[in-house]
Design an enzyme around this catalytic site. Structure first.
Site, PDB file in Angstrom:
ATOM      1  N   ASP A 130      -6.189  -0.398   9.391  1.00  0.00           N
ATOM      2  CA  ASP A 130      -4.773  -0.659   9.103  1.00  0.00           C
ATOM      3  C   ASP A 130      -4.557  -2.167   9.295  1.00  0.00           C
ATOM      4  OD1 ASP A 130      -1.988  -0.207   8.628  1.00  0.00           O
ATOM      5  OD2 ASP A 130      -1.612  -0.217  10.778  1.00  0.00           O
ATOM      6  N   CYS A 149       4.385   5.173   6.134  1.00  0.00           N
ATOM      7  CA  CYS A 149       3.802   3.970   6.737  1.00  0.00           C
ATOM      8  C   CYS A 149       3.319   4.434   8.099  1.00  0.00           C
ATOM      9  CB  CYS A 149       4.847   2.869   6.882  1.00  0.00           C
ATOM     10  SG  CYS A 149       4.258   1.464   7.882  1.00  0.00           S
TER      11      CYS A 149
HETATM   12  N1  DGL Z   1       0.903   0.510   8.619  1.00  0.00           N
HETATM   13  C1  DGL Z   1       0.999   0.028   7.279  1.00  0.00           C
HETATM   14  C2  DGL Z   1       1.331   1.161   6.341  1.00  0.00           C
HETATM   15  O1  DGL Z   1       0.997   2.316   6.604  1.00  0.00           O
HETATM   16  C3  DGL Z   1       1.935  -1.102   6.965  1.00  0.00           C
HETATM   17  C4  DGL Z   1       2.205  -2.160   7.925  1.00  0.00           C
HETATM   18  C5  DGL Z   1       2.311  -3.522   7.287  1.00  0.00           C
HETATM   19  O2  DGL Z   1       3.308  -3.838   6.614  1.00  0.00           O
HETATM   20  O3  DGL Z   1       1.358  -4.258   7.483  1.00  0.00           O
HETATM   21  O4  DGL Z   1       1.900   0.961   5.307  1.00  0.00           O
END
Ligand code: DGL
Length: 268
Positions: A13, A185
């Site tokens: 991530d 997210c």
């Molecule tokens: N955790 C990421 C997602 O699932 C996004 C976080 C970011 O904007 O870097 O979209």
């Protein structure tokens, strides 16, 4: 040929969000080792262009590939929305969009599904397209929530400020009478208490970790993935591209009761 594969599963991530996926996987597959990469030096991905997100994601995949992982879980919806390949050089790649879409359709009674995500994920329309591909009658309502990632990175779950911002983002979406909401997210499950306070108990929440764990389970059963059956204890290693004691502190909180064996900084 051996039926055991003790190589770790790679998970990546942009930051701490993917740890919500790692936790779920580590709990569901207690015999498997995991190698987590948080690209903290380049966070956030959600405000970047499709080309940049794809470039960073490919670099993360190549890095994990070199660490000799047996599969890679893209524990980032933003990266998943730009990288739809199911394999890279023969290595299985798990993208969270389809599992989340499928789970939402299973849970929804009315076919009215909400999607929360970063700007890049919402702009890509990856969820809307996938849900419609699986069920053309479903109605999808999405909302970009760019302030959620910094709140989650800050560890402000259930904070009054977070509650207010959640209310502000969710109010227009709730007017569409959705019965299922995809937390599109991997940072958002960190704010689940605040989100659930606004949605109430009649809206089902779908998170990427639970959804992707079901896919891995299926692939272990069907032989696409070989389990680790060695008797040595499994390992959970966390790598980041930038150092921050705050990351380590929040990571411990998110992962609990799962314990990481090591935290280290890497250069991609
Ligand atoms: N955790 C990421 C997602 O699932 C996004 C976080 C970011 O904007 O870097 O979209």
């Amino acid at each position: 040929m051996s039926n055991s594969d003790s190589r770790p599963i790679g998970v990546f991530d942009s930051g701490i969000g993917g740890l919500t996926v790692l936790k779920e996987l580590a709990l569901q597959f207690p015999q498997e080792s995991f190698l987590y990469l948080g690209d903290t030096a380049r966070l956030p991905y959600g405000s970047k262009s499709p080309q940049t997100i794809r470039k960073y994601s490919e670099q993360n995949i190549h890095f994990l590939e070199k660490q000799n992982v047996k599969a890679i879980v893209i524990a980032c919806n933003t990266a998943s929305s730009q990288l739809t390949e199911k394999e890279f050089d023969g290595l299985p790649i798990y993208n969270v969009i389809e599992p989340g879409s499928q789970r939402a359709l299973e849970l929804s009674q009315t076919g009215k599904i909400g999607v929360l995500g970063t700007r890049a994920t919402v702009n890509s329309q990856a969820y809307t397209k996938k849900i419609h591909e699986l069920n053309a009658k479903a109605e999808v309502f999405d909302q970009a929530c760019p302030l959620f990632v910094p709140l989650a990175e800050e560890g402000w779950d259930s904070d009054p400020v977070t509650n207010l911002i959640v209310f502000r983002y969710l109010s227009p979406l709730l007017q569409n009478h959705i019965d299922t909401l995809i937390l599109g997210c991997t940072h958002y499950p960190i704010l689940k208490n605040s989100i659930a306070r606004v949605t109430g108990s009649s809206i089902e929440l779908v998170d990427s970790g639970e959804a992707i764990a079901r896919w891995l389970e299926r692939d272990f059963k069907e032989g696409r993935l070989k389990p680790n059956t060695e008797s040595t204890p499994r390992r959970i290693d966390i790598m980041t591209t930038d150092y921050s004691s705050h990351f380590t502190e929040v990571a411990h909180r998110i992962l609990k009761p799962v314990k990481a064996d090591d935290f280290r900084i890497v250069d991609l």
